[in-house]
Design an enzyme around this catalytic site. Sequence first.
Site, PDB file in Angstrom:
ATOM      1  N   ALA A  77      -2.844  -4.954  -1.802  1.00  0.00           N
ATOM      2  CA  ALA A  77      -1.952  -4.748  -2.934  1.00  0.00           C
ATOM      3  C   ALA A  77      -2.157  -5.787  -4.046  1.00  0.00           C
ATOM      4  O   ALA A  77      -2.344  -5.442  -5.214  1.00  0.00           O
ATOM      5  CB  ALA A  77      -0.509  -4.772  -2.443  1.00  0.00           C
ATOM      6  N   GLU A  78      -2.126  -7.065  -3.687  1.00  0.00           N
ATOM      7  CA  GLU A  78      -2.209  -8.110  -4.727  1.00  0.00           C
ATOM      8  C   GLU A  78      -3.608  -8.159  -5.335  1.00  0.00           C
ATOM      9  O   GLU A  78      -3.773  -8.463  -6.520  1.00  0.00           O
ATOM     10  CB  GLU A  78      -1.833  -9.482  -4.150  1.00  0.00           C
ATOM     11  N   ASN A 128      -5.553  -5.525  -5.702  1.00  0.00           N
ATOM     12  CA  ASN A 128      -5.603  -4.393  -6.646  1.00  0.00           C
ATOM     13  C   ASN A 128      -4.972  -4.796  -7.984  1.00  0.00           C
ATOM     14  O   ASN A 128      -5.497  -4.481  -9.063  1.00  0.00           O
ATOM     15  CB  ASN A 128      -4.829  -3.188  -6.100  1.00  0.00           C
ATOM     16  N   TYR A 131      -5.629  -2.091  10.765  1.00  0.00           N
ATOM     17  CA  TYR A 131      -6.106  -2.980  11.837  1.00  0.00           C
ATOM     18  C   TYR A 131      -6.083  -4.380  11.229  1.00  0.00           C
ATOM     19  O   TYR A 131      -7.042  -4.789  10.557  1.00  0.00           O
ATOM     20  CB  TYR A 131      -7.531  -2.594  12.249  1.00  0.00           C
ATOM     21  N   ASN A 161       6.722  -3.123  -1.767  1.00  0.00           N
ATOM     22  CA  ASN A 161       5.571  -2.703  -0.951  1.00  0.00           C
ATOM     23  C   ASN A 161       5.893  -2.691   0.546  1.00  0.00           C
ATOM     24  O   ASN A 161       5.210  -3.353   1.342  1.00  0.00           O
ATOM     25  CB  ASN A 161       4.373  -3.627  -1.213  1.00  0.00           C
ATOM     26  N   GLY A 172       0.809   2.053  -7.420  1.00  0.00           N
ATOM     27  CA  GLY A 172       1.898   1.105  -7.646  1.00  0.00           C
ATOM     28  C   GLY A 172       1.367  -0.266  -8.054  1.00  0.00           C
ATOM     29  O   GLY A 172       1.938  -0.943  -8.917  1.00  0.00           O
ATOM     30  N   ASP A 173       0.261  -0.668  -7.456  1.00  0.00           N
ATOM     31  CA  ASP A 173      -0.330  -1.970  -7.788  1.00  0.00           C
ATOM     32  C   ASP A 173      -0.878  -1.954  -9.218  1.00  0.00           C
ATOM     33  O   ASP A 173      -0.801  -2.949  -9.941  1.00  0.00           O
ATOM     34  CB  ASP A 173      -1.456  -2.302  -6.805  1.00  0.00           C
ATOM     35  N   ASP A 189      -8.807   2.314  -4.413  1.00  0.00           N
ATOM     36  CA  ASP A 189      -7.464   1.755  -4.606  1.00  0.00           C
ATOM     37  C   ASP A 189      -7.314   1.098  -5.977  1.00  0.00           C
ATOM     38  O   ASP A 189      -6.200   0.886  -6.441  1.00  0.00           O
ATOM     39  CB  ASP A 189      -7.157   0.709  -3.532  1.00  0.00           C
TER      40      ASP A 189
HETATM   41  N1  LIG Z   1       0.345  12.231  -8.950  1.00  0.00           N
HETATM   42  C1  LIG Z   1       0.508  11.340  -9.930  1.00  0.00           C
HETATM   43  N2  LIG Z   1       0.203  11.676 -11.207  1.00  0.00           N
HETATM   44  C2  LIG Z   1       0.354  10.799 -12.228  1.00  0.00           C
HETATM   45  N3  LIG Z   1       0.835   9.539 -12.054  1.00  0.00           N
HETATM   46  C3  LIG Z   1       1.180   9.149 -10.812  1.00  0.00           C
HETATM   47  C4  LIG Z   1       1.030  10.025  -9.677  1.00  0.00           C
HETATM   48  N4  LIG Z   1       1.447   9.357  -8.580  1.00  0.00           N
HETATM   49  C5  LIG Z   1       1.836   8.129  -9.002  1.00  0.00           C
HETATM   50  N5  LIG Z   1       1.685   8.004 -10.337  1.00  0.00           N
HETATM   51  C6  LIG Z   1       2.011   6.837 -11.185  1.00  0.00           C
HETATM   52  O1  LIG Z   1       1.883   5.675 -10.408  1.00  0.00           O
HETATM   53  C7  LIG Z   1       3.124   4.969 -10.358  1.00  0.00           C
HETATM   54  C8  LIG Z   1       3.263   4.325  -9.006  1.00  0.00           C
HETATM   55  O2  LIG Z   1       3.152   5.286  -7.988  1.00  0.00           O
HETATM   56  P1  LIG Z   1       4.155   5.353  -6.758  1.00  0.00           P
HETATM   57  O3  LIG Z   1       3.493   6.225  -5.754  1.00  0.00           O
HETATM   58  O4  LIG Z   1       5.481   5.748  -7.256  1.00  0.00           O
HETATM   59  O5  LIG Z   1       4.247   3.823  -6.312  1.00  0.00           O
HETATM   60  P2  LIG Z   1       3.874   3.104  -4.924  1.00  0.00           P
HETATM   61  O6  LIG Z   1       2.379   3.276  -4.774  1.00  0.00           O
HETATM   62  O7  LIG Z   1       4.253   1.693  -5.153  1.00  0.00           O
HETATM   63  O8  LIG Z   1       4.664   3.784  -3.864  1.00  0.00           O
HETATM   64  C9  LIG Z   1       4.194   6.007 -10.672  1.00  0.00           C
HETATM   65  O9  LIG Z   1       5.342   5.386 -11.221  1.00  0.00           O
HETATM   66  C10 LIG Z   1       3.458   6.902 -11.667  1.00  0.00           C
HETATM   67  O10 LIG Z   1       3.553   6.356 -12.971  1.00  0.00           O
HETATM   68  O1  LIG Z   2      -1.434  -1.172   2.781  1.00  0.00           O
HETATM   69  C1  LIG Z   2      -1.569  -2.358   2.482  1.00  0.00           C
HETATM   70  O2  LIG Z   2      -0.986  -3.227   3.098  1.00  0.00           O
HETATM   71  C2  LIG Z   2      -2.464  -2.722   1.373  1.00  0.00           C
HETATM   72  O3  LIG Z   2      -2.369  -3.776   0.808  1.00  0.00           O
HETATM   73  C3  LIG Z   2      -3.486  -1.712   0.953  1.00  0.00           C
HETATM   74  C4  LIG Z   2      -3.330  -0.922  -0.284  1.00  0.00           C
HETATM   75  O4  LIG Z   2      -4.438  -1.211  -1.131  1.00  0.00           O
HETATM   76  C5  LIG Z   2      -2.080  -1.149  -1.075  1.00  0.00           C
HETATM   77  O5  LIG Z   2      -1.023  -1.321  -0.231  1.00  0.00           O
HETATM   78  C6  LIG Z   2      -1.790  -0.009  -2.015  1.00  0.00           C
HETATM   79  O6  LIG Z   2      -0.486  -0.134  -2.515  1.00  0.00           O
HETATM   80  P1  LIG Z   2       0.304   0.942  -3.411  1.00  0.00           P
HETATM   81  O7  LIG Z   2      -0.041   0.642  -4.830  1.00  0.00           O
HETATM   82  O8  LIG Z   2       1.733   0.657  -3.122  1.00  0.00           O
HETATM   83  O9  LIG Z   2      -0.143   2.322  -3.014  1.00  0.00           O
END
Ligand SMILES: Nc1ncnc2c1ncn2[C@@H]1O[C@H](COP(=O)(O)OP(=O)(O)O)[C@@H](O)[C@H]1O
Ligand SMILES: O=C(O)C(=O)C[C@H](O)[C@H](O)COP(=O)(O)O
Length: 315
Positions: free
Chosen positions: A31-32, A34, A101, A162, A253-254, A290
């Site tokens: 996450a960080e 990314n 893992y 996260n 999200g990242d 990612d």
């Molecule tokens: N299918 C999608 N189409 C367009 N934008 C998306 C889509 N999925 C996520 N996003 C964008 O990415 C942001 C983060 O995604 P989200 O899945 O809500 O967060 P997280 O990965 O932290 O759970 C959303 O607020 C949106 O702006």
């Molecule tokens: O799963 C973990 O622990 C990781 O760090 C791997 C992933 O690269 C990020 O978690 C993606 O994070 P989102 O942006 O919230 O989809």
Amino acid sequence: MSGRIVTFGEALATATVDAAGTLTPATVAGAELNTAVGLARLGHDVAWASRLGDDVFAGLVRETLRAEGIDDRFVVAAPGEQTGLIVKQRLGDGDIRSEHYRATSAASRLRSDDLPAAALDGADWLHATCITPALGTGPKGLFENVLHEASMRGIPISLDANHRRQLMTEDELRAVVDDWLDVVDTFFCNEDEARILTGTTSTDAAVDALARRGPRVVVVKLGGRGAMAGDAEGRRFTPASAVAAPTHPVGAGDAFAAAWISCTLRGYTVDAALPVAAWCAARVVADPGDHDGFPRRAELDAFEAAQREVAEAGR
Ligand SMILES: Nc1ncnc2c1ncn2[C@@H]1O[C@H](COP(=O)(O)OP(=O)(O)O)[C@@H](O)[C@H]1O
Ligand SMILES: O=C(O)C(=O)C[C@H](O)[C@H](O)COP(=O)(O)O
């Protein structure tokens, strides 16, 4: 470009198995990391700290850090230790199931003093996620020390919930967020995390409840529907940016966090930052990695110029 950002956490190698069982080569995630890639691509000076062994995956991580121009001076070398791995399985319905893992990974052995206070010298921002304190007692101690040091120095902090269910119960997530919510500048979470933290499934109510607990701004990400932010001026919403073929939502999200931090450091208002962050996140959704789809500064500048033209034409 002004703005030095420090972040720290675990880097993971990823391997993807498609519905037919074919394994695609490893890439790098975390996450960080990314978020660090996104910030570096937008022209910021970024340091990412962690602990890395000398296995082949650690080599891939170091190569990514070099290629993206991320400061790796605060990465602790741990010869013989291994990099964590995520195996992602693409299910027939387009969903992705992840198996981690990481129980004995190098980053799980981070110690509370692994990031010297000097790493925060000159920092304009600290970004952290609740994954790090969930990795073990050492990483949790490090997380607490770094956030404490940053808050003592008045460095703005962003924290992304996260929640990783394999690592942390809902109670444990609530405990970490309770400890730090009133210290952070920006708090990010998704809908599920907002429900865990506030007990409500109403996004409006969750944004208000979290905003009342101290952060300057709260952002609740709503996947393909967009995102909502709340601060002293109230709630604002952005729809998601259109993605022709959503390929891989992991890392969105990242990416959102990276663009948000960049906009904040550049003095954008919440209203101005929301569509920029949604656009950058959508670029990652449209790409299999990612963070590979995250735009570079010139692409974002072109997007913003086109948005301005549309707005002016509409006047
Ligand atoms: N299918 C999608 N189409 C367009 N934008 C998306 C889509 N999925 C996520 N996003 C964008 O990415 C942001 C983060 O995604 P989200 O899945 O809500 O967060 P997280 O990965 O932290 O759970 C959303 O607020 C949106 O702006
Ligand atoms: O799963 C973990 O622990 C990781 O760090 C791997 C992933 O690269 C990020 O978690 C993606 O994070 P989102 O942006 O919230 O989809």
